[in-house]
Design a protein around this motif. Structure first.
Motif, PDB file in Angstrom:
ATOM      1  N   ALA A 212      19.571  57.591  50.520  1.00 30.12           N
ATOM      2  CA  ALA A 212      18.271  57.659  50.143  1.00 30.12           C
ATOM      3  C   ALA A 212      17.765  56.353  49.568  1.00 30.12           C
ATOM      4  O   ALA A 212      18.429  55.694  49.229  1.00 30.12           O
ATOM      5  N   LYS A 213      16.474  56.187  50.086  1.00 24.95           N
ATOM      6  CA  LYS A 213      15.731  55.284  49.386  1.00 24.95           C
ATOM      7  C   LYS A 213      15.369  55.136  48.120  1.00 24.95           C
ATOM      8  O   LYS A 213      14.808  54.030  47.588  1.00 24.95           O
ATOM      9  N   GLN A 214      15.406  56.326  47.604  1.00 26.76           N
ATOM     10  CA  GLN A 214      14.890  56.400  46.138  1.00 26.76           C
ATOM     11  C   GLN A 214      16.315  56.650  44.990  1.00 26.76           C
ATOM     12  O   GLN A 214      17.215  57.123  45.544  1.00 26.76           O
ATOM     13  N   GLU A 215      16.084  56.553  44.004  1.00 24.90           N
ATOM     14  CA  GLU A 215      16.817  57.015  42.852  1.00 24.90           C
ATOM     15  C   GLU A 215      16.857  58.427  42.934  1.00 24.90           C
ATOM     16  O   GLU A 215      16.062  58.635  41.985  1.00 24.90           O
ATOM     17  N   MET A 216      17.708  59.028  43.412  1.00 18.12           N
ATOM     18  CA  MET A 216      17.819  60.658  43.047  1.00 18.12           C
ATOM     19  C   MET A 216      19.013  61.215  43.227  1.00 18.12           C
ATOM     20  O   MET A 216      19.856  60.744  43.965  1.00 18.12           O
ATOM     21  N   PHE A 217      19.224  62.677  42.755  1.00 21.42           N
ATOM     22  CA  PHE A 217      20.318  63.332  43.003  1.00 21.42           C
ATOM     23  C   PHE A 217      19.839  64.711  42.894  1.00 21.42           C
ATOM     24  O   PHE A 217      18.658  65.033  42.582  1.00 21.42           O
ATOM     25  N   TYR A 218      20.699  65.644  43.325  1.00 27.45           N
ATOM     26  CA  TYR A 218      20.152  67.140  43.178  1.00 27.45           C
ATOM     27  C   TYR A 218      21.195  68.046  42.650  1.00 27.45           C
ATOM     28  O   TYR A 218      22.362  67.613  42.567  1.00 27.45           O
ATOM     29  N   LEU A 219      20.841  69.047  41.890  1.00 19.53           N
ATOM     30  CA  LEU A 219      21.645  70.040  41.494  1.00 19.53           C
ATOM     31  C   LEU A 219      21.577  71.298  42.332  1.00 19.53           C
ATOM     32  O   LEU A 219      20.564  71.953  42.567  1.00 19.53           O
ATOM     33  N   LYS A 220      22.797  71.757  42.908  1.00 16.38           N
ATOM     34  CA  LYS A 220      22.965  73.032  43.790  1.00 16.38           C
ATOM     35  C   LYS A 220      23.549  74.027  42.938  1.00 16.38           C
ATOM     36  O   LYS A 220      24.436  73.968  42.145  1.00 16.38           O
ATOM     37  N   GLY A 221      22.540  75.196  43.056  1.00 21.59           N
ATOM     38  CA  GLY A 221      23.059  76.360  42.398  1.00 21.59           C
ATOM     39  C   GLY A 221      24.554  77.031  43.006  1.00 21.59           C
ATOM     40  O   GLY A 221      24.744  76.897  43.922  1.00 21.59           O
ATOM     41  N   THR A 222      25.130  77.464  41.853  1.00 20.16           N
ATOM     42  CA  THR A 222      26.657  78.007  42.207  1.00 20.16           C
ATOM     43  C   THR A 222      26.575  79.412  42.244  1.00 20.16           C
ATOM     44  O   THR A 222      27.611  80.043  42.631  1.00 20.16           O
ATOM     45  N   ASN A 223      25.143  80.228  42.207  1.00 18.76           N
ATOM     46  CA  ASN A 223      25.440  81.696  42.328  1.00 18.76           C
ATOM     47  C   ASN A 223      24.033  81.937  42.857  1.00 18.76           C
ATOM     48  O   ASN A 223      23.165  81.021  42.974  1.00 18.76           O
ATOM     49  N   ASN A 224      23.553  83.226  43.517  1.00 21.02           N
ATOM     50  CA  ASN A 224      22.520  83.403  44.050  1.00 21.02           C
ATOM     51  C   ASN A 224      21.188  83.557  43.065  1.00 21.02           C
ATOM     52  O   ASN A 224      20.190  83.644  43.552  1.00 21.02           O
ATOM     53  N   LYS A 225      21.322  83.446  41.959  1.00 24.76           N
ATOM     54  CA  LYS A 225      20.310  83.448  41.003  1.00 24.76           C
ATOM     55  C   LYS A 225      19.574  82.144  40.879  1.00 24.76           C
ATOM     56  O   LYS A 225      18.572  81.995  40.350  1.00 24.76           O
ATOM     57  N   TYR A 226      20.257  81.005  41.479  1.00 20.43           N
ATOM     58  CA  TYR A 226      19.834  79.727  41.471  1.00 20.43           C
ATOM     59  C   TYR A 226      19.838  78.877  42.617  1.00 20.43           C
ATOM     60  O   TYR A 226      20.971  78.964  43.311  1.00 20.43           O
ATOM     61  N   PHE A 227      18.875  78.201  43.080  1.00 23.62           N
ATOM     62  CA  PHE A 227      18.965  77.743  44.474  1.00 23.62           C
ATOM     63  C   PHE A 227      19.248  76.123  44.312  1.00 23.62           C
ATOM     64  O   PHE A 227      20.370  75.741  44.376  1.00 23.62           O
ATOM     65  N   ALA A 228      18.231  75.294  43.749  1.00 22.29           N
ATOM     66  CA  ALA A 228      18.577  73.971  43.590  1.00 22.29           C
ATOM     67  C   ALA A 228      17.442  73.261  42.919  1.00 22.29           C
ATOM     68  O   ALA A 228      16.297  73.766  42.700  1.00 22.29           O
ATOM     69  N   MET A 229      17.581  72.025  42.280  1.00 19.33           N
ATOM     70  CA  MET A 229      16.480  71.212  41.853  1.00 19.33           C
ATOM     71  C   MET A 229      16.784  69.818  42.135  1.00 19.33           C
ATOM     72  O   MET A 229      18.020  69.328  42.301  1.00 19.33           O
ATOM     73  N   ILE A 230      15.785  68.826  42.209  1.00 16.44           N
ATOM     74  CA  ILE A 230      15.965  67.587  42.694  1.00 16.44           C
ATOM     75  C   ILE A 230      15.449  66.697  41.443  1.00 16.44           C
ATOM     76  O   ILE A 230      14.711  67.040  40.983  1.00 16.44           O
ATOM     77  N   LEU A 231      16.241  65.638  41.199  1.00 15.22           N
ATOM     78  CA  LEU A 231      15.911  64.745  40.143  1.00 15.22           C
ATOM     79  C   LEU A 231      15.904  63.471  40.595  1.00 15.22           C
ATOM     80  O   LEU A 231      16.698  62.868  41.209  1.00 15.22           O
ATOM     81  N   LYS A 232      14.711  62.641  40.405  1.00 15.87           N
ATOM     82  CA  LYS A 232      14.363  61.423  40.766  1.00 15.87           C
ATOM     83  C   LYS A 232      13.847  60.442  39.608  1.00 15.87           C
ATOM     84  O   LYS A 232      13.159  60.872  38.675  1.00 15.87           O
ATOM     85  N   ILE A 233      14.358  59.271  39.706  1.00 17.44           N
ATOM     86  CA  ILE A 233      13.708  58.298  38.798  1.00 17.44           C
ATOM     87  C   ILE A 233      12.834  57.511  39.559  1.00 17.44           C
ATOM     88  O   ILE A 233      13.137  56.882  40.620  1.00 17.44           O
ATOM     89  N   GLY A 234      11.824  57.197  38.997  1.00 21.84           N
ATOM     90  CA  GLY A 234      10.914  55.958  39.619  1.00 21.84           C
ATOM     91  C   GLY A 234      10.003  55.473  38.580  1.00 21.84           C
ATOM     92  O   GLY A 234      10.370  55.549  37.305  1.00 21.84           O
ATOM     93  N   LYS A 235       8.998  54.478  39.067  1.00 24.32           N
ATOM     94  CA  LYS A 235       8.297  53.806  37.992  1.00 24.32           C
ATOM     95  C   LYS A 235       6.738  53.879  38.579  1.00 24.32           C
ATOM     96  O   LYS A 235       6.612  54.216  39.704  1.00 24.32           O
ATOM     97  N   GLU A 236       5.810  53.749  37.507  1.00 28.43           N
ATOM     98  CA  GLU A 236       4.534  53.711  37.861  1.00 28.43           C
ATOM     99  C   GLU A 236       3.783  52.587  37.110  1.00 28.43           C
ATOM    100  O   GLU A 236       4.399  52.084  35.923  1.00 28.43           O
ATOM    101  N   THR A 237       2.902  51.977  37.511  1.00 24.08           N
ATOM    102  CA  THR A 237       2.154  51.110  36.934  1.00 24.08           C
ATOM    103  C   THR A 237       0.959  51.797  36.172  1.00 24.08           C
ATOM    104  O   THR A 237       0.304  52.535  36.469  1.00 24.08           O
ATOM    105  N   ILE A 238       0.984  51.247  34.561  1.00 19.49           N
ATOM    106  CA  ILE A 238      -0.043  51.671  33.679  1.00 19.49           C
ATOM    107  C   ILE A 238      -0.650  50.596  33.252  1.00 19.49           C
ATOM    108  O   ILE A 238      -0.379  49.669  33.195  1.00 19.49           O
ATOM    109  N   LEU A 239      -1.807  50.957  32.524  1.00 23.65           N
ATOM    110  CA  LEU A 239      -2.493  49.960  31.761  1.00 23.65           C
ATOM    111  C   LEU A 239      -2.393  50.104  30.264  1.00 23.65           C
ATOM    112  O   LEU A 239      -2.582  50.996  29.867  1.00 23.65           O
ATOM    113  N   ASP A 240      -1.732  49.097  29.872  1.00 26.56           N
ATOM    114  CA  ASP A 240      -1.456  48.839  28.157  1.00 26.56           C
ATOM    115  C   ASP A 240      -2.917  48.815  27.591  1.00 26.56           C
ATOM    116  O   ASP A 240      -3.651  47.862  27.835  1.00 26.56           O
ATOM    117  N   GLU A 241      -3.051  49.667  26.727  1.00 29.30           N
ATOM    118  CA  GLU A 241      -4.320  50.033  26.039  1.00 29.30           C
ATOM    119  C   GLU A 241      -4.674  49.051  25.058  1.00 29.30           C
ATOM    120  O   GLU A 241      -5.774  48.545  24.783  1.00 29.30           O
TER     121      GLU A 241
END
Length: 144
Positions: free
Chosen positions: A60-89
């Motif tokens: 992965a070129k981005q900082e991420m990992f995923y959570l894979k469900g262990t039974n049929n009620k849950y599929f998956a979710m992806i977690l990613k860390i990123g940065k955004e540019t904001i304006l300091d008020e």
């Protein structure tokens, strides 16, 4: 269609940056405290509270990992860390702000969305962040 929630680490948050290992550590801590709750109740609550396995994303070129469900009620979710540019008020200068993005991919179940909301609130509370939920609402967990 995939949906996502954001946890922004704002200037009043407990920390301004986070690594993947620290984020994974929060999930391990979550598993640990729910296991202790289960012991007190005499029930295997940790399996129900965290029905996922943590997997790294290879090449992965981005900082991420995923959570894979262990039974049929849950599929998956992806977690990613990123940065955004904001304006300091106050200083009217631009700066980078770290965020954690939780993505529910196509095929995610209602169980995934419920757990994702639960995890987002837990992480935002632990880091004193600003949580932007899947429905567009914002929850503030830092002192205002």
């Amino acid at each position: 269609m995939a949906s996502n929630a954001l946890i922004k680490l704002v200037p009043k948050s407990d920390q301004q940056d986070i690594t993947l290992e620290e984020l994974k550590g929060l999930f391990h801590y979550y598993k640990e405290i729910t296991a202790k709750t289960g012991q007190q109740l005499g029930w295997n609550y940790d399996y129900s509270a965290f029905p996922y396995e943590i997997h790294n994303v290879v090449d992965a070129k981005q900082e991420m990992f995923y959570l894979k469900g262990t039974n049929n009620k849950y599929f998956a979710m992806i977690l990613k860390i990123g940065k955004e540019t904001i304006l300091d008020e106050e200083t009217e200068e631009t700066k980078e702000q770290t965020y954690i993005q939780l993505i529910l991919p196509n095929g995610a179940t209602n169980g995934d969305k419920g757990k994702a909301n639960e995890f987002c609130k837990f992480i935002a509370k632990k880091l004193a962040g600003e949580l932007h939920l899947f429905n567009g609402r914002v929850m503030y967990f830092y002192k205002r």
